[in-house]
Write a protein that holds these residues in place. Sequence first.
Motif, PDB file in Angstrom:
ATOM      1  N   VAL A  50     -66.094  11.831  46.693  1.00 33.35           N
ATOM      2  CA  VAL A  50     -65.165  12.195  47.709  1.00 33.35           C
ATOM      3  C   VAL A  50     -65.914  11.479  49.191  1.00 33.35           C
ATOM      4  CG1 VAL A  50     -64.038  13.804  49.118  1.00 33.35           C
ATOM      5  CG2 VAL A  50     -64.278  14.114  46.692  1.00 33.35           C
ATOM      6  N   LEU A  51     -65.738  10.542  49.768  1.00 36.96           N
ATOM      7  CA  LEU A  51     -66.123  10.037  50.789  1.00 36.96           C
ATOM      8  C   LEU A  51     -65.517  10.181  52.308  1.00 36.96           C
ATOM      9  CD1 LEU A  51     -66.402   6.208  49.386  1.00 36.96           C
ATOM     10  CD2 LEU A  51     -67.949   8.183  49.043  1.00 36.96           C
ATOM     11  N   GLY A  52     -65.902  11.542  52.585  1.00 38.80           N
ATOM     12  CA  GLY A  52     -65.410  11.960  54.049  1.00 38.80           C
ATOM     13  C   GLY A  52     -64.157  12.683  53.750  1.00 38.80           C
ATOM     14  N   ALA A  53     -63.631  13.202  54.826  1.00 36.02           N
ATOM     15  CA  ALA A  53     -62.447  14.022  54.825  1.00 36.02           C
ATOM     16  C   ALA A  53     -61.201  13.111  54.645  1.00 36.02           C
ATOM     17  CB  ALA A  53     -62.060  14.768  56.131  1.00 36.02           C
ATOM     18  N   GLY A  54     -60.290  13.247  53.837  1.00 35.73           N
ATOM     19  CA  GLY A  54     -59.229  12.438  53.725  1.00 35.73           C
ATOM     20  C   GLY A  54     -58.125  13.171  53.067  1.00 35.73           C
TER      21      GLY A  54
ATOM     22  N   ASP B  32     -65.438   1.225  53.535  1.00 39.02           N
ATOM     23  CA  ASP B  32     -66.472   0.310  53.776  1.00 39.02           C
ATOM     24  C   ASP B  32     -65.814  -0.871  54.172  1.00 39.02           C
ATOM     25  OD1 ASP B  32     -68.807  -0.981  54.180  1.00 39.02           O
ATOM     26  OD2 ASP B  32     -69.199  -1.086  52.145  1.00 39.02           O
ATOM     27  N   HIS B  33     -65.081  -1.103  55.165  1.00 41.36           N
ATOM     28  CA  HIS B  33     -64.336  -2.416  55.448  1.00 41.36           C
ATOM     29  C   HIS B  33     -65.106  -3.585  55.584  1.00 41.36           C
ATOM     30  CE1 HIS B  33     -64.796  -2.490  59.803  1.00 41.36           C
ATOM     31  NE2 HIS B  33     -64.915  -1.194  59.830  1.00 41.36           N
ATOM     32  N   ASN B  34     -66.455  -3.669  56.014  1.00 41.23           N
ATOM     33  CA  ASN B  34     -67.021  -4.598  56.232  1.00 41.23           C
ATOM     34  C   ASN B  34     -68.331  -4.810  55.146  1.00 41.23           C
ATOM     35  OD1 ASN B  34     -68.991  -2.663  57.099  1.00 41.23           O
ATOM     36  ND2 ASN B  34     -69.230  -3.124  59.076  1.00 41.23           N
ATOM     37  N   GLY B  35     -68.186  -4.252  54.211  1.00 40.06           N
ATOM     38  CA  GLY B  35     -69.122  -4.456  52.993  1.00 40.06           C
ATOM     39  C   GLY B  35     -70.547  -4.346  53.176  1.00 40.06           C
TER      40      GLY B  35
ATOM     41  N   THR C 243     -72.156   0.783  54.003  1.00 41.25           N
ATOM     42  CA  THR C 243     -72.042   2.176  55.104  1.00 41.25           C
ATOM     43  C   THR C 243     -70.645   2.386  55.322  1.00 41.25           C
ATOM     44  OG1 THR C 243     -74.139   1.199  56.037  1.00 41.25           O
ATOM     45  CG2 THR C 243     -72.746   2.918  57.411  1.00 41.25           C
ATOM     46  N   LEU C 244     -70.360   3.876  55.383  1.00 39.10           N
ATOM     47  CA  LEU C 244     -68.997   4.444  55.371  1.00 39.10           C
ATOM     48  C   LEU C 244     -68.461   4.218  56.669  1.00 39.10           C
ATOM     49  CD1 LEU C 244     -69.247   7.751  53.716  1.00 39.10           C
ATOM     50  CD2 LEU C 244     -68.237   5.575  52.783  1.00 39.10           C
ATOM     51  N   ASP C 245     -67.531   3.474  56.982  1.00 38.31           N
ATOM     52  CA  ASP C 245     -67.101   3.281  58.147  1.00 38.31           C
ATOM     53  C   ASP C 245     -65.651   4.151  58.672  1.00 38.31           C
ATOM     54  OD1 ASP C 245     -68.650   0.993  58.219  1.00 38.31           O
ATOM     55  OD2 ASP C 245     -67.330   0.023  57.043  1.00 38.31           O
ATOM     56  N   ASP C 246     -64.955   4.038  60.003  1.00 38.14           N
ATOM     57  CA  ASP C 246     -63.829   4.422  59.955  1.00 38.14           C
ATOM     58  C   ASP C 246     -62.767   3.620  59.237  1.00 38.14           C
ATOM     59  OD1 ASP C 246     -64.521   6.537  61.814  1.00 38.14           O
ATOM     60  OD2 ASP C 246     -64.350   5.055  63.509  1.00 38.14           O
ATOM     61  N   PRO C 247     -61.754   4.041  58.232  1.00 39.14           N
ATOM     62  CA  PRO C 247     -61.189   3.451  57.405  1.00 39.14           C
ATOM     63  C   PRO C 247     -60.124   2.490  58.159  1.00 39.14           C
ATOM     64  CG  PRO C 247     -61.092   5.704  56.675  1.00 39.14           C
ATOM     65  CD  PRO C 247     -62.037   5.576  58.036  1.00 39.14           C
TER      66      PRO C 247
ATOM     67  N   PHE D 200     -66.716  -7.073  43.252  1.00 39.68           N
ATOM     68  CA  PHE D 200     -67.104  -6.190  44.391  1.00 39.68           C
ATOM     69  C   PHE D 200     -65.992  -5.067  44.032  1.00 39.68           C
ATOM     70  CE2 PHE D 200     -66.591 -10.704  45.789  1.00 39.68           C
ATOM     71  CZ  PHE D 200     -67.912 -10.867  46.027  1.00 39.68           C
ATOM     72  N   VAL D 201     -66.494  -3.795  44.511  1.00 39.80           N
ATOM     73  CA  VAL D 201     -65.721  -2.594  44.130  1.00 39.80           C
ATOM     74  C   VAL D 201     -65.450  -1.901  45.596  1.00 39.80           C
ATOM     75  CG1 VAL D 201     -65.780  -0.246  43.495  1.00 39.80           C
ATOM     76  CG2 VAL D 201     -67.118  -2.008  42.245  1.00 39.80           C
ATOM     77  N   TRP D 202     -64.085  -2.044  45.947  1.00 35.81           N
ATOM     78  CA  TRP D 202     -63.711  -1.555  47.284  1.00 35.81           C
ATOM     79  C   TRP D 202     -62.944  -0.078  47.063  1.00 35.81           C
ATOM     80  CZ3 TRP D 202     -60.456  -6.840  47.837  1.00 35.81           C
ATOM     81  CH2 TRP D 202     -61.489  -7.792  48.290  1.00 35.81           C
ATOM     82  N   ASP D 203     -63.616   0.753  47.873  1.00 34.92           N
ATOM     83  CA  ASP D 203     -62.974   2.078  47.750  1.00 34.92           C
ATOM     84  C   ASP D 203     -62.052   2.433  49.162  1.00 34.92           C
ATOM     85  OD1 ASP D 203     -64.211   3.081  45.492  1.00 34.92           O
ATOM     86  OD2 ASP D 203     -66.102   3.743  46.581  1.00 34.92           O
TER      87      ASP D 203
END
Length: 696
Positions: A30-34, A75-78, A81-85, A101-104
């Motif tokens: 679970v990557l951050g609140a969602g 992780d919109h820039n790959g 590092t977790l970013d603001d979605p 590549f794995v994109w969450d």
Amino acid sequence: MTATRSAPGRRRRFASALLPLLLIATAVTVLGAGPAAGADSICRVAITVTTGQDGLRDDSEERVSLGGQPVLFEDHNGDFTLDDPQPQRSGGTGDRSRATFVWDGRLDPCVPRETLAQGFEFRHHTVGFPKDDVDNWDLRGLEIVDRDTGEVYYRQDPYGGASHRIHHFDASGGAFNTNDVPSQPTQGETSPNAVCRISVTVFSDNDGLRDDSAEELRLGRHKVQFDDPDGNLETGPTDQTRHRGGTGDTRYATYLWHGEFVPDTTADPPPTGPCAPNADLVNGFRLEHFAGHDWPNAPDDWDILGVKVVNRDSGVVYADLDPYHGRRWRFDDDPAVSNGPVFVFGARPSLTPRWAYAYVDKATTTEAPIGVETPLHPGWNWSTGRLDAGRQATVTHTGTGEYLVRLPDAGSTTGIAHATAYRTIYRGRTCAITGYEPSGPDELVRVQCFNETGTPADWWFTVFFAAPMANTPGYATIRNATATGTGTVVNTGTFNSAGRDNRVHHDGPGRYRAVLSGQAFTAGTGHVQITPYGTGTPAHCHASHGTAVADTLEIPITCYAIGTSSPAALTDSRWVLSYTDGVGLHGDTTATAAYTVTTGDPASPGIDQAHSFSTPGEVPTVARLGLGWYRVTWNTVGKLGGNAQVAAKDANGAYCHLGNIGDYGAPPLVAVDVYCHTPAGQRGDALFAVAYVRRP
């Protein structure tokens, strides 16, 4: 190869190597609140993309939607590092052909399940290049998985010839919808009692994996036989149990491998079935690295940033260590920096209780001669295994203040151990765990005790061990095996009932934060038990109540050198920690147990009800009987022969230990005496926590 890790804050791009496989993504991380998932909604997905001959440039943008609702990439820039979605995914792809590549991502708000009929839509946007230099790329393989349920919504494997692809994106700006190419069906045998086919993804860190090195993955007495062992995106040969190739020594890369378990014919005795039994999951997966020989003077060192293992047929998640929290393992020919040649991960909790304790009432050379295995009093030890006349706990006195305790029929590869000095009120005593491991059916626990100056001393103590159990909410353990490290902790003494990471931050000499990830911990109402670990500077450690930070609980920890100085001197130390909320220290919901912590003025303390628990629901009382002498009493919890662990809660260097366990006079009444001392080892008032467990 050896490389230097990126400086903090520097953007890190990963270029994936030539990879054969797709990941079945999972519901564990679970990557951050969602958004919260419902039975009829889709909230979080993992998208695994494999490129073809045309790779995907870093400056291009990919957008994915379902029913018009955009997928927001975490992780919109790959850069791992977790970013603001964000609704666009750009970076970390490196224009590499035949890379994975794995994109969450998440859908916020969630979309109804019936939206799946519209398919997932992919749109490609070229940004920043002249019109005659647009970024065309091939989609060779694709998998989309629900991260909350493990359900596979779409799968197309990347295997085939050089020209194989699902879709070609070009300057036309067209879209690809998963309804355009039907998903391939799941194949293979599904066994509820065994693991047959798996999907593995490994994220490398700053040191990549060379093509001439080989990796072998085991579960119990079975090995993985890889579908594409040379990483060329073509299946076969199919009899290889080592994966070699397609990795390219690429930093920050993603390696994904498919395979099935086959018997290890060298095992003694050899297994009989083609699949690995579920029972082997208790001891976890073993990834062994074999350095290549093409560069004999430069062995292949490589770092693991994350790893995931999923049952390819059922979607069951066996391990999910995400790549967002720093290096988890280092393979290196230099033993001073290597974590070892075998990475053990993904150990599963036991389905049945597995815990034990003992009171070591034979500690002197008269009571327990050096080197002689000595039986302990049968009334003061307990194990969930057999406890007949020949299987009682024993202690071997191995040196001054050094002991090896054997807990019968409690052996486990995974678990945590604690120890508390016992009996004296007049002098400070501290006992540390220096190691523990299974030996046949038993668990061996090594303990070292010290006097108030930090000198090894023969002394009595209580010892406790528990393996993690399945279905125990709000339960976590950490074995912090390094005194100065910061990052995610991965070892057989570290467990998180939410399936998430446990991390440790070293904030300065003697100061740490233990971070437990998962909503199950954010209430912060649980009990923290901490014990010094290892053979470094003699120390005692203290843990404060945790503070919720997003979907984690951060627990401050301080460690002090044992000595007569005042104020106490902070010192770096290794330690073991247990956190439990609403269940005993053992995590066994079927057994009576209790814990509490004192609060207020140490000279007239009260009970912190928010951080107290007992199986009958009773809140204990606490009385101060003298300077540094306290008695905690429960009227409905006790049973003859119980065990208690104690830890001071003050952060000024005071420390506490066990004085007496009074569960023998009028059970179920139990009165636990606690003795506390100043940093210099003299009697002194302090706040403390105590945990009590007993035989059923």
